[in-house]
Design a protein around this motif. Structure first.
Motif, short mmCIF file in Angstrom:
data_model
loop_
_atom_site.label_atom_id
_atom_site.label_comp_id
_atom_site.label_asym_id
_atom_site.label_seq_id
_atom_site.Cartn_x
_atom_site.Cartn_y
_atom_site.Cartn_z
N GLN A 101 0.85 -1.18 0.00
CA GLN A 101 0.00 0.00 0.00
C GLN A 101 0.89 1.24 0.00
N GLN A 102 0.47 2.26 -0.73
CA GLN A 102 1.21 3.52 -0.72
C GLN A 102 1.10 4.12 0.68
N PRO A 103 2.23 4.42 1.32
CA PRO A 103 2.16 4.98 2.68
C PRO A 103 1.59 6.40 2.66
N VAL A 104 1.03 6.79 3.79
CA VAL A 104 0.53 8.16 3.91
C VAL A 104 1.69 9.12 3.73
N ALA A 105 1.39 10.30 3.20
CA ALA A 105 2.44 11.27 2.91
C ALA A 105 2.48 12.41 3.92
N SER A 106 1.46 12.50 4.76
CA SER A 106 1.41 13.63 5.69
C SER A 106 0.60 13.27 6.93
N LYS A 107 0.72 14.13 7.93
CA LYS A 107 -0.05 13.93 9.16
C LYS A 107 -1.55 14.03 8.86
N ALA A 108 -1.93 14.95 7.99
CA ALA A 108 -3.35 15.11 7.64
C ALA A 108 -3.89 13.85 6.98
N GLU A 109 -3.11 13.27 6.08
CA GLU A 109 -3.54 12.05 5.42
C GLU A 109 -3.63 10.89 6.42
N ALA A 110 -2.68 10.83 7.35
CA ALA A 110 -2.71 9.79 8.39
C ALA A 110 -3.97 9.93 9.25
N THR A 111 -4.32 11.16 9.57
CA THR A 111 -5.52 11.41 10.36
C THR A 111 -6.76 10.93 9.62
N LEU A 112 -6.84 11.20 8.32
CA LEU A 112 -7.98 10.74 7.53
C LEU A 112 -8.06 9.22 7.50
N VAL A 113 -6.92 8.57 7.39
CA VAL A 113 -6.89 7.10 7.37
C VAL A 113 -7.40 6.56 8.71
N VAL A 114 -6.94 7.14 9.81
CA VAL A 114 -7.37 6.68 11.14
C VAL A 114 -8.87 6.89 11.32
N VAL A 115 -9.38 8.03 10.88
CA VAL A 115 -10.82 8.31 11.01
C VAL A 115 -11.63 7.32 10.17
N GLU A 116 -11.22 7.08 8.94
CA GLU A 116 -11.95 6.16 8.07
C GLU A 116 -11.88 4.73 8.60
N ALA A 117 -10.71 4.31 9.08
CA ALA A 117 -10.58 2.97 9.65
C ALA A 117 -11.47 2.82 10.87
N HIS B 244 -14.24 4.44 11.42
CA HIS B 244 -15.61 4.38 10.90
C HIS B 244 -15.93 2.96 10.42
N LEU B 245 -15.01 2.35 9.70
CA LEU B 245 -15.21 0.99 9.21
C LEU B 245 -15.33 -0.01 10.35
N ARG B 246 -14.52 0.16 11.39
CA ARG B 246 -14.61 -0.73 12.55
C ARG B 246 -15.94 -0.55 13.27
#
Length: 74
Positions: A6-22, A24-26
């Protein structure tokens, strides 16, 4: 025997979005399991895990991106 990186996150903002979406999925997985829909719950958890695979320690983000740009070994 295939590994798809998987392409790693490029920024703190992108990491935050990934955590929020994950998260939500959980939450959706928890709700699905509560309704007895265990296959859907498993799928939601798997999707969350795939997203979280993109999380890389901030000190390693640039290195991880560079490594993924290297040509594949023959």
């Amino acid at each position: 025997g295939i590994i798809l990186w998987q392409q790693p996150v490029a920024s703190k903002a992108e990491a935050t979005l990934v955590v929020v979406e994950a998260s939500h999925l959980r939450g959706r997985a928890f709700a699905a399991a509560g309704h007895g829909d265990h296959p859907a719950a498993r799928d939601f958890r798997f999707q969350a895990t795939l997203l979280e695979a993109r999380l890389v320690d901030p000190r390693w983000r640039e290195t991880a991106c560079e490594l993924l740009r290297l040509p594949q070994a023959a």
